[in-house]
Design a protein around this motif. Structure first.
Motif, PDB file in Angstrom:
ATOM      1  N   THR A 117      27.438  19.855  52.672  1.00  0.00           N
ATOM      2  CA  THR A 117      27.786  20.824  53.717  1.00  0.00           C
ATOM      3  C   THR A 117      27.508  22.240  53.247  1.00  0.00           C
ATOM      4  O   THR A 117      26.925  23.058  53.986  1.00  0.00           O
ATOM      5  N   LEU A 118      27.898  22.553  52.004  1.00  0.00           N
ATOM      6  CA  LEU A 118      27.653  23.893  51.461  1.00  0.00           C
ATOM      7  C   LEU A 118      26.152  24.171  51.339  1.00  0.00           C
ATOM      8  O   LEU A 118      25.681  25.269  51.661  1.00  0.00           O
ATOM      9  N   ALA A 119      25.399  23.159  50.864  1.00  0.00           N
ATOM     10  CA  ALA A 119      23.957  23.349  50.720  1.00  0.00           C
ATOM     11  C   ALA A 119      23.295  23.568  52.074  1.00  0.00           C
ATOM     12  O   ALA A 119      22.407  24.429  52.233  1.00  0.00           O
ATOM     13  N   THR A 120      23.732  22.796  53.083  1.00  0.00           N
ATOM     14  CA  THR A 120      23.171  22.956  54.429  1.00  0.00           C
ATOM     15  C   THR A 120      23.501  24.332  54.990  1.00  0.00           C
ATOM     16  O   THR A 120      22.645  25.011  55.564  1.00  0.00           O
ATOM     17  N   ASN A 121      24.763  24.747  54.814  1.00  0.00           N
ATOM     18  CA  ASN A 121      25.164  26.072  55.303  1.00  0.00           C
ATOM     19  C   ASN A 121      24.378  27.180  54.611  1.00  0.00           C
ATOM     20  O   ASN A 121      24.012  28.179  55.234  1.00  0.00           O
ATOM     21  N   THR A 122      24.124  26.990  53.309  1.00  0.00           N
ATOM     22  CA  THR A 122      23.352  27.989  52.567  1.00  0.00           C
ATOM     23  C   THR A 122      21.926  28.080  53.099  1.00  0.00           C
ATOM     24  O   THR A 122      21.377  29.176  53.278  1.00  0.00           O
ATOM     25  N   ARG A 123      21.326  26.917  53.363  1.00  0.00           N
ATOM     26  CA  ARG A 123      19.961  26.906  53.907  1.00  0.00           C
ATOM     27  C   ARG A 123      19.922  27.535  55.298  1.00  0.00           C
ATOM     28  O   ARG A 123      19.007  28.291  55.634  1.00  0.00           O
ATOM     29  N   VAL A 124      20.908  27.220  56.119  1.00  0.00           N
ATOM     30  CA  VAL A 124      20.966  27.799  57.469  1.00  0.00           C
ATOM     31  C   VAL A 124      21.112  29.313  57.383  1.00  0.00           C
ATOM     32  O   VAL A 124      20.434  30.059  58.102  1.00  0.00           O
ATOM     33  N   TYR A 125      21.984  29.768  56.489  1.00  0.00           N
ATOM     34  CA  TYR A 125      22.192  31.211  56.330  1.00  0.00           C
ATOM     35  C   TYR A 125      20.913  31.897  55.851  1.00  0.00           C
ATOM     36  O   TYR A 125      20.522  32.950  56.367  1.00  0.00           O
ATOM     37  N   ALA A 126      20.250  31.280  54.850  1.00  0.00           N
ATOM     38  CA  ALA A 126      19.006  31.866  54.325  1.00  0.00           C
ATOM     39  C   ALA A 126      17.924  31.890  55.394  1.00  0.00           C
ATOM     40  O   ALA A 126      17.184  32.881  55.535  1.00  0.00           O
ATOM     41  N   ALA A 127      17.811  30.816  56.171  1.00  0.00           N
ATOM     42  CA  ALA A 127      16.797  30.765  57.234  1.00  0.00           C
ATOM     43  C   ALA A 127      17.088  31.802  58.313  1.00  0.00           C
ATOM     44  O   ALA A 127      16.176  32.500  58.783  1.00  0.00           O
ATOM     45  N   ASN A 128      18.364  31.911  58.707  1.00  0.00           N
ATOM     46  CA  ASN A 128      18.721  32.903  59.727  1.00  0.00           C
ATOM     47  C   ASN A 128      18.491  34.317  59.215  1.00  0.00           C
ATOM     48  O   ASN A 128      18.061  35.200  59.971  1.00  0.00           O
ATOM     49  N   SER A 129      18.782  34.546  57.926  1.00  0.00           N
ATOM     50  CA  SER A 129      18.550  35.872  57.342  1.00  0.00           C
ATOM     51  C   SER A 129      17.063  36.204  57.336  1.00  0.00           C
ATOM     52  O   SER A 129      16.653  37.326  57.666  1.00  0.00           O
ATOM     53  N   ALA A 130      16.222  35.218  56.954  1.00  0.00           N
ATOM     54  CA  ALA A 130      14.773  35.444  56.950  1.00  0.00           C
ATOM     55  C   ALA A 130      14.263  35.719  58.354  1.00  0.00           C
ATOM     56  O   ALA A 130      13.417  36.598  58.570  1.00  0.00           O
ATOM     57  N   ARG A 131      14.775  34.976  59.332  1.00  0.00           N
ATOM     58  CA  ARG A 131      14.357  35.183  60.720  1.00  0.00           C
ATOM     59  C   ARG A 131      14.800  36.565  61.218  1.00  0.00           C
ATOM     60  O   ARG A 131      14.048  37.271  61.890  1.00  0.00           O
ATOM     61  N   THR A 132      16.018  36.963  60.849  1.00  0.00           N
ATOM     62  CA  THR A 132      16.522  38.275  61.266  1.00  0.00           C
ATOM     63  C   THR A 132      15.714  39.399  60.639  1.00  0.00           C
ATOM     64  O   THR A 132      15.364  40.381  61.304  1.00  0.00           O
ATOM     65  N   LEU A 133      15.400  39.260  59.340  1.00  0.00           N
ATOM     66  CA  LEU A 133      14.591  40.284  58.670  1.00  0.00           C
ATOM     67  C   LEU A 133      13.210  40.388  59.310  1.00  0.00           C
ATOM     68  O   LEU A 133      12.673  41.493  59.480  1.00  0.00           O
ATOM     69  N   GLY A 134      12.632  39.239  59.666  1.00  0.00           N
ATOM     70  CA  GLY A 134      11.338  39.264  60.331  1.00  0.00           C
ATOM     71  C   GLY A 134      11.392  39.956  61.679  1.00  0.00           C
ATOM     72  O   GLY A 134      10.515  40.757  62.012  1.00  0.00           O
ATOM     73  N   GLN A 135      12.410  39.661  62.460  1.00  0.00           N
ATOM     74  CA  GLN A 135      12.552  40.295  63.775  1.00  0.00           C
ATOM     75  C   GLN A 135      12.777  41.789  63.634  1.00  0.00           C
ATOM     76  O   GLN A 135      12.250  42.584  64.423  1.00  0.00           O
ATOM     77  N   GLN A 136      13.555  42.187  62.619  1.00  0.00           N
ATOM     78  CA  GLN A 136      13.766  43.615  62.390  1.00  0.00           C
ATOM     79  C   GLN A 136      12.459  44.307  62.011  1.00  0.00           C
ATOM     80  O   GLN A 136      12.190  45.430  62.457  1.00  0.00           O
ATOM     81  N   ALA A 137      11.646  43.632  61.183  1.00  0.00           N
ATOM     82  CA  ALA A 137      10.349  44.203  60.800  1.00  0.00           C
ATOM     83  C   ALA A 137       9.447  44.370  62.016  1.00  0.00           C
ATOM     84  O   ALA A 137       8.770  45.392  62.175  1.00  0.00           O
TER      85      ALA A 137
END
Length: 273
Positions: free
Chosen positions: A31-51
């Protein structure tokens, strides 16, 4: 004390507890690993949208101020364009043709004029005819700041390229209220900087571009299309009414389908005409 009725855990019970505990730990870790991956993916997507949003904001701010009809769109390419970007702006308060070169007292709007600035000055010539109106361009050779224009702070600039074809006294080629436009020559587009792809800007005479937004997709990260007033693609700079910009972002981070996280934005910018 009677110790004969007391008994401990059997080996089987200990093994059951150990197995159940292991399952619980594995489930928690998963569960922690999945949440970490989801958080990292959402962060990457957010950074891309901001760029992408930042890139659109930069390009919109520059391209809305240019006038293709007046020659501000100098070169048109699929992944870059060269523009004459407006910088300082002012209105003529007084004209001194007795000075050689002529001097203009400018009521400044925005950044200050400096010596060496490229400048356009509007020549009205005959006020009853629009056909002889034109912009004269050149370089400012000297600036005197903290002068006055009708009680307002102004600048006096020396402009050798200002002339007159009028016979009136005083000459009326450049009139009070005439606009003056300082500008810089930029190439904006896709650049490779330190192994990454960026939306960058390179000034005239500067071999190295300045990174503005990125990193973007290595191929097709920045693309332009030039449209006329009917929405048709045109290769004639003076007919450009819309500039279609596409920015594409791709992260090193991958989603749950093992595909790189990517996004894109398409926007049409209407230059000043």
């Amino acid at each position: 004390m009677n110790v004969q009725g007391r008994r401990g855990f059997t080996l089987v019970e200990l093994l059951v507890v150990l197995v159940l505990g292991t399952f619980i730990l594995l489930a928690t870790y998963q569960t922690l690993a999945t949440n970490t991956r989801v958080y990292a993916a959402n962060s990457a997507r957010t950074l891309g949208q901001q760029a992408l949003r930042a890139g659109v904001a930069v390009l919109s701010g520059e391209l809305r101020e240019i006038s293709p009809r007046e020659g501000d769109l100098i070169e048109m390419g699929p992944d870059s364009l060269r523009i004459r970007a407006q910088r300082p702006y002012g209105l003529v308060c007084a004209v001194d043709y007795t000075s050689s070169p002529p001097k203009l007292n400018i009521l400044r709007v925005g950044p200050e004029f400096t010596a060496g600035d490229s400048l356009f000055v509007f020549h009205d010539n005959d006020v009853d005819r629009a056909s002889d109106d034109e912009w004269f361009g050149g370089v400012v050779t000297a600036v005197t700041s903290n002068t006055s224009c009708a009680g307002f702070l102004s600048q006096t600039i020396t402009v050798p390229f200002v002339g007159t074809t009028a016979s009136a006294v005083p000459p009326d080629s450049v009139r009070v209220g005439a606009p003056t436009r300082g500008f810089d020559d930029f190439v904006m587009g896709q650049y490779q900087i330190d192994g990454e792809t960026y939306l960058g800007r390179r000034g005239s005479g500067n071999p190295d571009p300045d990174p503005l937004v990125g990193p973007l997709l290595p191929s097709g990260g920045v693309s332009f299309r030039y449209l006329d007033s009917q929405g048709n693609v045109t290769a004639v700079d003076t007919l450009v009414s819309q500039i279609e910009v596409t920015l594409r972002y791709q992260s090193d981070m991958k989603n749950f389908q093992s595909q790189p996280i990517s996004d894109s934005v398409l926007v049409r910018i209407y230059p000043r005409n």
